[in-house]
Write a protein that holds these residues in place. Sequence first.
Motif, mmCIF file in Angstrom:
data_model
loop_
_atom_site.group_PDB
_atom_site.id
_atom_site.type_symbol
_atom_site.label_atom_id
_atom_site.label_comp_id
_atom_site.label_asym_id
_atom_site.label_seq_id
_atom_site.Cartn_x
_atom_site.Cartn_y
_atom_site.Cartn_z
ATOM 1 N N ASN A 1 0.826 -1.208 0.000
ATOM 2 C CA ASN A 1 0.000 0.000 0.000
ATOM 3 C C ASN A 1 0.860 1.257 0.000
ATOM 4 N N LYS B 1 3.914 1.476 -1.130
ATOM 5 C CA LYS B 1 4.560 1.544 -2.441
ATOM 6 C C LYS B 1 3.600 2.098 -3.487
ATOM 7 N N TYR B 2 2.342 1.662 -3.419
ATOM 8 C CA TYR B 2 1.333 2.151 -4.366
ATOM 9 C C TYR B 2 1.115 3.649 -4.212
ATOM 10 N N GLN B 3 1.022 4.124 -2.974
ATOM 11 C CA GLN B 3 0.800 5.551 -2.737
ATOM 12 C C GLN B 3 1.959 6.385 -3.264
#
Length: 213
Positions: A79, A81-83
């Motif tokens: 999460n 890393k995605y942000q």
Amino acid sequence: MQKENKDLDENLEKDVANEETTEKVKEESKKEEKSQDAKSQDVAEEKQEASDKNENPDKKKKRGLKKKDKKDQQIEELNDKYQRLFAEFQNFRSRSEKEKAAMFETGAKSIIEKILPIVDNFERGVAALSEEDLESPVGQGMNLIYKQLLSTLDEMGVTAIEAEGKEFDSDLHNAVMHEENDELGENIVSQELQKGYKYRDTVIRHSMVKVAN
């Protein structure tokens, strides 16, 4: 002899009795130790329960975080890393839009600069025509094309800079001549020699003017 054997038997019986007593004492001691250990454990558990009840909620959360399993940790890492990737993409898209806008502005200015000399020539040609020539098909065609050019430039955001009769402004005007003129105030544009144009808020070409001192 019989007396000695009797004494031996009595001594053996005493030794056995002593050993049995010792074993009983040891067993009782072990039972007491176990009982004390159990009591100590019960007391420790009671203290821990009381401590848990009175523990700060923040500490409980922290302690709970430590007990997270590997799956929860992997989810949090993914999460995060995605942000970060999403934020980088947003920045990239913003930069790309700005670059595209800048390229468009540069391209538009370049094209307008090349069109303006054509507009000047049409303007001079129309101005040189007599009233009779203006009524002719050729004169009407030239005038129509000139007006169409001005209309197209206006739709693009290109506007002519006002000059004649205005106070000289170095940001808009380029003074190439000066004259003494009592009818005009000081630093007033007395004649426009070549029209200047702006593209939106940017000057594409300064007006070439004569200024009264």
